[in-house]
Scaffold this active site. Structure first.
Site, PDB file in Angstrom:
ATOM      1  N   CYS A 162       0.879  -1.179   0.000  1.00 28.55           N
ATOM      2  CA  CYS A 162       0.000   0.000   0.000  1.00 28.55           C
ATOM      3  C   CYS A 162       0.910   1.220   0.000  1.00 28.55           C
ATOM      4  CB  CYS A 162      -0.912   0.002   1.223  1.00 28.55           C
ATOM      5  SG  CYS A 162      -1.787  -1.560   1.507  1.00 28.55           S
ATOM      6  N   ALA A 193       1.368   4.321  -1.930  1.00 27.47           N
ATOM      7  CA  ALA A 193       1.221   5.758  -2.194  1.00 27.47           C
ATOM      8  C   ALA A 193       1.143   6.551  -0.885  1.00 27.47           C
ATOM      9  CB  ALA A 193      -0.035   6.001  -3.024  1.00 27.47           C
ATOM     10  N   PRO A 194       1.695   7.767  -0.847  1.00 22.23           N
ATOM     11  CA  PRO A 194       2.287   8.486  -1.961  1.00 22.23           C
ATOM     12  C   PRO A 194       3.727   8.127  -2.289  1.00 22.23           C
ATOM     13  CG  PRO A 194       2.254   9.884  -0.048  1.00 22.23           C
ATOM     14  CD  PRO A 194       1.548   8.619   0.352  1.00 22.23           C
ATOM     15  N   SER A 240       6.831   7.725  -0.031  1.00 19.25           N
ATOM     16  CA  SER A 240       8.065   8.043   0.692  1.00 19.25           C
ATOM     17  C   SER A 240       8.751   6.776   1.208  1.00 19.25           C
ATOM     18  CB  SER A 240       7.777   8.997   1.855  1.00 19.25           C
ATOM     19  OG  SER A 240       6.821   8.456   2.735  1.00 19.25           O
ATOM     20  N   ASP A 272       2.221  -1.389   4.943  1.00 18.70           N
ATOM     21  CA  ASP A 272       1.864  -0.141   5.620  1.00 18.70           C
ATOM     22  C   ASP A 272       0.422   0.155   5.246  1.00 18.70           C
ATOM     23  OD1 ASP A 272       2.462   2.225   7.153  1.00 18.70           O
ATOM     24  OD2 ASP A 272       2.468   3.325   5.262  1.00 18.70           O
ATOM     25  N   CYS A 278      -0.498   4.123  11.154  1.00 14.96           N
ATOM     26  CA  CYS A 278      -0.336   5.376  11.904  1.00 14.96           C
ATOM     27  C   CYS A 278      -1.532   5.535  12.845  1.00 14.96           C
ATOM     28  CB  CYS A 278      -0.207   6.565  10.965  1.00 14.96           C
ATOM     29  SG  CYS A 278      -1.542   6.755   9.777  1.00 14.96           S
TER      30      CYS A 278
END
Length: 706
Positions: free
Chosen positions: A144, A146-147, A149, A240, A293
């Protein structure tokens, strides 16, 4: 914005995410502004060069800077990030705009961020790739992504020692628009080892690859010949996953108002499906890093526990001794899910099992549904859930984050009969009502691309386009996918042979791995829009592209963009030039005679003017430029080799020589960033124009994720 939510406080106090005497400190941290954090990105040589410039040239000028009667905090290195390549600072926008010292520092960051040498990224977002510990020969999907980093971090690890790593990175996201963010982010480090896909991570299809390219394939018996197809397995996987995002309260302030337990409950099933799919794709001995997160155990420990119980052969890894400066808390072994109807005034349910909850709750409201996998299992104490890691805002002035590292043992992977894994369709029915995308206020919506919250909408909008293994086997046409094919050019193709001869590339150059992201061009002299660029793939990427249906895998990008057609060229064949972004990939194969030496004065001329005439150069430089690379009277492409001790590494840039002029083939933003790095000011034509217009952005550009 009112930074209070009684439901939030009551729920997390009950979960016991911190001791009682730390609660006020945690809440105080959640209400404080989040510091700005960034890290050096791209190649290691550039990263260390920029780090040295920051430490030796910029930071000393920020020491003791006073603004409005107070000493502004200077940037500091994040102590736990490897090689000191990440920084943190916490000053107001007013200081950045008005303080001359900080404005110079800010301008440097803006330009280097725009060209991809610096990545604006929240500190805790940098953690998962570090624990995945990717090596150059690893086969890795970012499920998963995007975006992008974290994808950028994984690429940097893959390229730690070579521009041509043998491994593979599949960067995936379910939303086609966000996939373009991935392509933009990965352009910072063009890689022949990269593929970008647009798939539902929870039903990621099998990939076929030729035997002999990697040991990471499903075993099918001894004696199989090299070249025969086999199912690819991954050595390491990053999950993630989309989450409710309440660990990002410090920057997404709208969550204070919108927070409720339904946000996490509604995503639990999807998160579990993604992790279980990753476990089925992992090679024996491989590693998965699962992260969110979110502070909510329903999205964290509950997902881990359920996945461990449904799929044998996995265990949590104790990584407590890794990154010792990184402060963390152990995972929970007990938690208490709450239905979305839970409020600050109602009785908080503290059932420890699904059966106990179901006995007491007879509501038929779908918003009140909880799943068995949301509760702590009876064997929670034996799953080593304390090896999960919780990163809390008050520990080191960050956002909130959760990370778990799982290892696949060498035993055969099987699903437990006691708790069989549900098919995606079955879990989807469970998840119809408990959750809709968390509502954010306008301020949070503007920064939604930074957080996992936006991934929730992406997934819901794109379900109709998701690819499953069943639809692929049945040959169903995939709707909404319009990418052109990936066409590999024969090494004998006239365009290829002419380009290699013109650029004087060595025989070792993998010409058979060149491709175009377009249908085959029949007429080599026709300059079509779709055939303006050549890409380079490594052997694994080539096998993946040629042995699988790219539409079924929804592949939107692959390989490194290294060559581009020179517009307006008088040549009919071989008119491709080397792209600045592709320099690292093609440099090992370039004949030294194609490289000319330049001086600092030469570079200044090339930066100040778009197409300087030969006469603009002085002395021997003019002679070298006029005489270099002539081939049958046609204007050649040459490379300038420029060495500056201040950069600690040679600087090699592409040039295009015309009949009377020469051009530095670097985009204007990269020129400006390089000018600031070398000369301390932007001497480019575009930079001088921007200075007159005072058009430097007030905020550091970012495409970040929490």
């Amino acid at each position: 914005i009112d930074m209070n939510n009684a439901k939030f406080e009551r729920y997390y106090k009950t979960q016991g995410i911190v001791p009682e005497d730390e609660w006020d400190t945690l809440m105080q941290s959640l209400r404080a502004p989040l510091p700005t954090t960034f890290r050096m990105a791209g190649s290691r040589s550039i990263a260390h060069t920029l780090n040295t410039i920051i430490k030796d040239n910029l930071i000393p000028g920020l020491e003791g800077v006073e603004f409005d009667g107070e000493i502004a905090q200077k940037p500091e290195q994040i102590p736990w990030y490897p090689e000191g390549l990440a920084w943190q600072f916490n000053v107001s926008k007013r200081v950045l705009r008005k303080s001359p010292e900080f404005k110079k520092f800010h301008n440097f960051l803006v330009y280097e961020t725009e060209v991809g040498n610096i990545s604006r990224q929240e500190a805790v977002s940098m953690i998962p790739p570090l624990f995945l510990d990717v090596q150059p020969d690893d086969i890795v999907p970012d499920m998963c992504a995007a975006p992008g980093s974290k994808t950028a971090q994984l690429l940097e690890s893959l390229h730690i020692s070579s521009a041509h790593p043998p491994g593979l990175l599949v960067s995936n996201d379910s939303d086609s628009k966000r996939c373009h963010l991935l392509i933009h982010q990965s352009a910072r480090l063009p890689s022949p080892s990269l593929i970008v896909t647009n798939l539902d991570a929870s039903s990621f299809p099998n990939i076929q690859i030729e035997r002999g390219l990697t040991p990471h394939i499903k075993p099918t018996g001894p004696g199989r010949p090299a070249g025969e197809l086999a199912t690819l397995q991954f050595s390491k996987i990053l999950c993630d996953v989309p989450c409710s995002g309440d660990g990002t309260l410090r920057k997404n302030l709208g969550i204070w108002k919108s927070w409720n337990t339904g946000n996490a409950n509604g995503l639990h099933g999807l998160q579990l499906r993604i992790l279980e799919r990753a476990m089925r794709m992992l090679a024996p001995g491989g590693r998965i890093v699962y992260s969110t997160c979110s502070l909510n155990p329903v999205e964290n420990e509950a997902v881990i526990a359920s996945a461990l119980n449904s799929t044998r052969g996995f265990e949590l890894v104790d990584v407590s001794t890794q990154l010792p400066s990184l402060k963390r808390r152990a995972g929970l072994s007990a938690w208490y899910p709450q239905a979305s109807s839970f409020s600050d005034s109602s009785d908080l349910q503290a059932e420890t099992s699904y059966s106990e909850w179901k006995t007491k709750n007879t509501s038929r409201n779908k918003r009140d549904i909880l799943l068995p996998s949301m509760f702590a299992p009876d064997n929670a104490s034996s799953l080593n859930l304390e090896r999960c890691m919780r990163f809390l805002p008050h520990l080191q002035d960050t956002g909130g984050f959760f990370v778990a590292v799982l290892q696949h043992s060498n035993e055969r992977l099987v699903h437990s009969q006691a708790t069989p894994a549900k098919r995606p369709s079955e879990l989807a029915e469970d998840q119809e009502a408990p959750h809709k995308r968390p509502r954010l206020d306008l301020e949070a919506e503007e920064t939604a691309t930074e957080t996992h919250l936006s991934k929730v909408e992406d997934l819901s909008q794109n379900n109709a386009d998701d690819v499953t293994e069943e639809t692929a086997r049945e040959g169903v046409t995939v709707p909404g996918f319009k990418e052109p094919p990936f066409t590999f050019l024969p090494s004998t193709h006239p365009q290829v042979t002419a380009t290699i001869a013109r650029l004087k590339l060595s025989p070792e150059f993998p010409s058979s791995n060149l491709f175009m992201h377009a249908p085959m061009v029949e007429d080599d002299s026709v300059q079509t829009k779709s055939a303006r660029t050549m890409y380079l793939a490594n052997d694994i990427v080539k096998s993946l592209l040629t042995k699988n249906d790219y539409v079924r895998l929804r592949i939107v990008s692959a390989g490194a963009k290294i060559l581009a057609r020179q517009e307006g060229s008088i040549l009919t064949k071989g008119q491709f030039r080397i792209l600045d972004d592709g320099m690292d990939a093609i440099l090992p194969y370039i004949d030294p005679s194609s490289i000319i030496a330049g001086t600092i004065s030469d570079l200044r001329v090339l930066m100040e003017q778009y197409n300087p005439q030969f006469s603009a150069f002085e002395g021997s430089s003019r002679t070298v430029i006029e005489d270099c690379g002539n081939l049958e009277g046609l204007p050649p492409l040459v490379l300038a080799y420029l060495f500056y001790c201040s950069l600690h590494h040679p600087l090699i840039l592409p040039l295009w020589k015309g009949e009377t002029s020469i051009t530095l083939m670097v985009d204007k933003k990269s020129k400006s960033a390089l000018s600031l790095r070398l000369f301390g000011e932007d001497i480019t034509f575009a930079g001088r124009r921007n200075l007159k217009q005072d058009s430097i952005p007030e905020e550091l550009p970012q495409v970040t994720e929490s």
